[in-house]
Design a protein around this motif. Structure first.
Motif, mmCIF file in Angstrom:
data_model
loop_
_atom_site.group_PDB
_atom_site.id
_atom_site.type_symbol
_atom_site.label_atom_id
_atom_site.label_comp_id
_atom_site.label_asym_id
_atom_site.label_seq_id
_atom_site.Cartn_x
_atom_site.Cartn_y
_atom_site.Cartn_z
ATOM 1 N N ALA A 105 21.235 29.513 17.657
ATOM 2 C CA ALA A 105 21.361 29.598 19.050
ATOM 3 C C ALA A 105 20.801 31.105 18.870
ATOM 4 C CB ALA A 105 23.091 30.014 19.742
ATOM 5 N N THR A 106 19.801 31.810 18.180
ATOM 6 C CA THR A 106 19.287 33.110 17.621
ATOM 7 C C THR A 106 18.328 32.482 17.085
ATOM 8 O OG1 THR A 106 21.092 33.931 16.259
ATOM 9 C CG2 THR A 106 21.022 34.270 18.839
ATOM 10 N N CYS A 107 17.980 31.327 15.960
ATOM 11 C CA CYS A 107 16.994 31.700 14.837
ATOM 12 C C CYS A 107 15.961 31.360 15.864
ATOM 13 C CB CYS A 107 17.259 30.235 14.141
ATOM 14 S SG CYS A 107 16.575 30.840 12.836
ATOM 15 N N PRO A 108 14.416 32.093 15.178
ATOM 16 C CA PRO A 108 13.294 31.657 16.105
ATOM 17 C C PRO A 108 12.641 30.336 15.962
ATOM 18 C CG PRO A 108 13.499 34.413 15.264
ATOM 19 C CD PRO A 108 14.816 33.512 15.320
ATOM 20 N N THR A 109 12.656 30.278 14.592
ATOM 21 C CA THR A 109 12.433 28.902 13.803
ATOM 22 C C THR A 109 13.134 27.714 14.310
ATOM 23 O OG1 THR A 109 13.203 29.751 11.478
ATOM 24 C CG2 THR A 109 10.814 30.656 12.432
ATOM 25 N N ASP B 110 14.508 21.584 13.684
ATOM 26 C CA ASP B 110 14.959 21.124 12.398
ATOM 27 C C ASP B 110 16.508 21.887 12.058
ATOM 28 O OD1 ASP B 110 14.961 19.667 10.250
ATOM 29 O OD2 ASP B 110 12.959 20.485 10.023
ATOM 30 N N GLU B 111 17.424 21.451 11.620
ATOM 31 C CA GLU B 111 18.213 21.957 11.160
ATOM 32 C C GLU B 111 18.310 22.454 10.079
ATOM 33 O OE1 GLU B 111 22.925 22.866 11.007
ATOM 34 O OE2 GLU B 111 21.269 22.207 12.757
ATOM 35 N N LEU B 112 16.832 22.441 9.388
ATOM 36 C CA LEU B 112 16.996 23.014 8.049
ATOM 37 C C LEU B 112 15.754 23.768 8.076
ATOM 38 C CD1 LEU B 112 15.320 19.686 5.762
ATOM 39 C CD2 LEU B 112 18.029 21.139 5.781
ATOM 40 N N ASP B 113 15.549 24.398 8.836
ATOM 41 C CA ASP B 113 14.447 25.632 9.125
ATOM 42 C C ASP B 113 15.467 26.993 10.632
ATOM 43 O OD1 ASP B 113 12.412 25.527 8.500
ATOM 44 O OD2 ASP B 113 11.261 23.653 10.233
ATOM 45 N N GLY B 114 16.630 26.551 10.374
ATOM 46 C CA GLY B 114 17.576 26.947 10.676
ATOM 47 C C GLY B 114 18.746 28.119 10.411
ATOM 48 N N HIS C 70 11.210 25.948 3.217
ATOM 49 C CA HIS C 70 12.066 25.880 4.665
ATOM 50 C C HIS C 70 12.516 27.338 4.421
ATOM 51 C CE1 HIS C 70 12.571 21.637 6.345
ATOM 52 N NE2 HIS C 70 12.989 21.709 4.976
ATOM 53 N N LEU C 71 12.184 27.852 3.364
ATOM 54 C CA LEU C 71 12.803 29.305 2.848
ATOM 55 C C LEU C 71 11.792 30.392 3.776
ATOM 56 C CD1 LEU C 71 15.836 30.826 2.051
ATOM 57 C CD2 LEU C 71 15.271 28.287 2.188
ATOM 58 N N ASP C 72 10.016 29.691 2.602
ATOM 59 C CA ASP C 72 8.745 30.354 3.711
ATOM 60 C C ASP C 72 9.194 30.797 5.147
ATOM 61 O OD1 ASP C 72 8.521 30.917 0.916
ATOM 62 O OD2 ASP C 72 7.188 29.533 0.354
ATOM 63 N N ARG C 73 9.879 30.324 5.592
ATOM 64 C CA ARG C 73 9.195 29.758 7.168
ATOM 65 C C ARG C 73 10.525 30.494 7.892
ATOM 66 N NH1 ARG C 73 8.872 22.931 8.352
ATOM 67 N NH2 ARG C 73 6.855 23.199 8.645
ATOM 68 N N CYS C 74 11.566 31.344 6.658
ATOM 69 C CA CYS C 74 12.844 32.237 7.266
ATOM 70 C C CYS C 74 11.535 33.394 7.505
ATOM 71 C CB CYS C 74 13.256 31.926 6.800
ATOM 72 S SG CYS C 74 14.907 33.322 7.267
ATOM 73 N N LEU C 75 11.962 34.155 8.860
ATOM 74 C CA LEU C 75 11.649 35.158 9.612
ATOM 75 C C LEU C 75 12.275 36.873 8.775
ATOM 76 C CD1 LEU C 75 11.462 34.399 12.511
ATOM 77 C CD2 LEU C 75 9.437 35.559 12.147
ATOM 78 N N SER C 76 13.415 36.069 7.799
ATOM 79 C CA SER C 76 14.024 37.546 7.594
ATOM 80 C C SER C 76 14.812 38.097 9.173
ATOM 81 C CB SER C 76 13.720 38.210 6.085
ATOM 82 O OG SER C 76 14.308 37.041 4.874
ATOM 83 N N SER D 224 5.792 39.057 12.940
ATOM 84 C CA SER D 224 5.299 39.807 12.638
ATOM 85 C C SER D 224 6.240 40.173 11.158
ATOM 86 C CB SER D 224 5.042 41.906 12.906
ATOM 87 O OG SER D 224 5.120 42.589 11.439
ATOM 88 N N ALA D 225 7.291 40.392 11.088
ATOM 89 C CA ALA D 225 8.690 40.510 9.627
ATOM 90 C C ALA D 225 7.563 40.526 8.628
ATOM 91 C CB ALA D 225 8.333 38.692 10.106
ATOM 92 N N GLY D 226 6.925 41.670 8.265
ATOM 93 C CA GLY D 226 6.745 41.530 6.679
ATOM 94 C C GLY D 226 5.055 41.134 7.308
ATOM 95 N N THR D 227 5.385 40.269 5.951
ATOM 96 C CA THR D 227 3.585 39.333 5.460
ATOM 97 C C THR D 227 3.799 38.161 6.045
ATOM 98 O OG1 THR D 227 4.796 38.789 3.755
ATOM 99 C CG2 THR D 227 3.580 40.826 3.771
ATOM 100 N N TYR D 228 5.044 38.446 6.806
ATOM 101 C CA TYR D 228 5.232 36.398 7.363
ATOM 102 C C TYR D 228 4.178 36.266 8.201
ATOM 103 C CZ TYR D 228 7.685 32.750 9.912
ATOM 104 O OH TYR D 228 7.582 31.422 9.606
#
Length: 408
Positions: free
Chosen positions: A33-37, A43-47, A71-77, A343-347
């Motif tokens: 519910a709080t994941c931006p991507t 997509d569940e794999l992008d959460g 899918h990991l690259d798309r994560c903003l951390s 922004s997320a660093g280099t994201y």
């Protein structure tokens, strides 16, 4: 959840750490519910829950592929999922561990390898990044509109106070911040000087290590961390109260030095001490008597963007807003303030399409209350938001510096 990690991973400290994090997850799904991507892509794999499942498979011996890496690259951390998680799952740390494993297993396309290498070698080095930035600033009027927006205008630099004080704090100058937004630490030095605190900037320090760390170059990141510890240590032994960090992204990493260097026999104890001394600038100011600032910001309406590294990484919530409100600034309401700006660093460089969509939404929410400017607490957010909108974006300490300076 149950895990069955391979002996290859369970026999390493990193694998044991990943196993403990995975076992804490109950797959409740609150994090989605709080994941931006996840909100953008659906997509569940992008959460977080989907990514945790993919990481579990990798640590259990299922070979990763380009899809898992994407899918990991798309994560903003951004770690908004950690704030939401009722089980205390340290997703951000798990993602970092998993990225390193996947980086070894999956070869990236050559363009990605070159870009990521360039980011690691340029951004953390002010002596290299600074001249390149100044060249871009000189050529800014001639650049295409989209590229021009990404080059921040040069900031005027004023001398820092040199008065001696009984109290001393150490400053992390940072890498990109020291070149792109030097006014931030200059303003911090002046505000602290008015409070009777000297801000000392030891020679030899540099990048906090975040760029390399989040690009899966952990050994390189640890070298940056050790160099900072070496630079700060003499002043720490001389009695410096704390290490003050005005970029919330850097503060999040420095506070984690003790954990990241815990297996280094030469630096473990020093790193733990540095983590204990690390303070976000907001924490430092909140502990001081700021009654002299009361009312100085009256008549100015601003919107505050709380960086993810401030509210989710460090769990510092409402502190900057309270400081600004007590100083008389009127804060306009910002809906969905927990979501990342992209922004997320280099994201914003590596995932520009998603970053721009997140920025457009964030700028819309920030501008909804008709502020005269946007204040934030991290250089990455400042530059990213500034490149996509018309409202000025500044570090919040600059506003306090101007208000207190005009009154003195």
């Amino acid at each position: 959840m149950q895990t069955h990690l391979t002996e290859q991973f369970l026999n390493t400290p990193e694998g044991q750490e990943a196993d403990a994090i995975l076992r804490a997850c109950v797959h409740c799904g609150f994090c989605t519910a709080t994941c931006p991507t996840y909100q953008l892509l659906g997509d569940e794999l992008d959460g977080p829950r989907g990514r945790i499942y993919q990481l579990k498979q990798v640590f259990e011996g299922v070979p990763a592929g380009r899809s898992t890496q994407l899918h990991l690259d798309r994560c903003l951390s951004c770690r908004a999922c950690e704030t939401t998680c009722p089980s205390g799952v340290r997703y951000g740390r798990l993602a970092d561990l998993g990225r390193e494993v996947i980086e070894r297993q999956v070869a990236r396309p050559w363009r990605q390898r070159i870009l990521r290498y360039a980011l690691r070698k340029v951004l953390p080095r002010p002596r290299l990044f600074g001249p390149l930035l100044r060249l871009g600033q000189l050529a800014r009027p001639l650049l295409p509109t989209a590229l021009r927006a990404r080059v921040p205008p040069a900031q005027p630099v004023r001398p820092r106070p040199q008065r001696p004080h009984p109290r001393t704090l150490l400053a992390l100058e940072g890498c990109v911040q020291s070149a792109a937004t030097p006014a931030t630490n200059d303003a911090a030095a002046r505000v602290l000087d008015r409070l009777g605190i000297r801000l000392l900037s030891p020679a030899g320090q540099g990048c906090c290590g975040a760029v390399s760390h989040h690009l899966s170059a952990s050994d390189e990141a640890l070298d940056y961390m050790r160099a900072n510890i070496d630079a700060w240590w003499p002043a720490i032994e001389d009695g410096a109260e704390a290490i003050v960090i005005s970029a919330s992204g850097c503060a999040t990493v420095v506070k984690d030095y003790g954990h990241l260097l815990r297996h280094d026999p030469a630096y473990a104890d020093k790193a733990a001490r540095v983590s204990l001394l690390a303070r976000d600038l907001a924490e430092v100011l909140a502990a001081e008597d700021l009654s002299g600032l009361s009312g100085l910001g009256a008549g100015r309406r601003i919107a505050f963007h709380a960086p993810c590294t401030l509210q989710h990484g460090q769990r510092i919530v409402g502190v900057v807003e309270r400081i600004l409100s007590d100083a008389g600034f009127e804060l306009s309401p910002v809906s969905d303030a927990h979501l990342c700006c992209g922004s997320a660093g280099t994201y914003s460089i590596l995932q520009p399409e998603l970053a721009q969509r997140l920025r457009a939404d964030k700028l819309s929410k920030l501008a909804a209350g008709a502020p005269e400017l946007i204040a934030t607490a991290n250089v990455g957010c400042q530059l990213h938001l500034q490149a996509g909108g018309t409202l000025p974006v500044r570090h919040w300490i600059e506003l306090l510096d101007e208000a207190s300076g005009a009154a003195s």
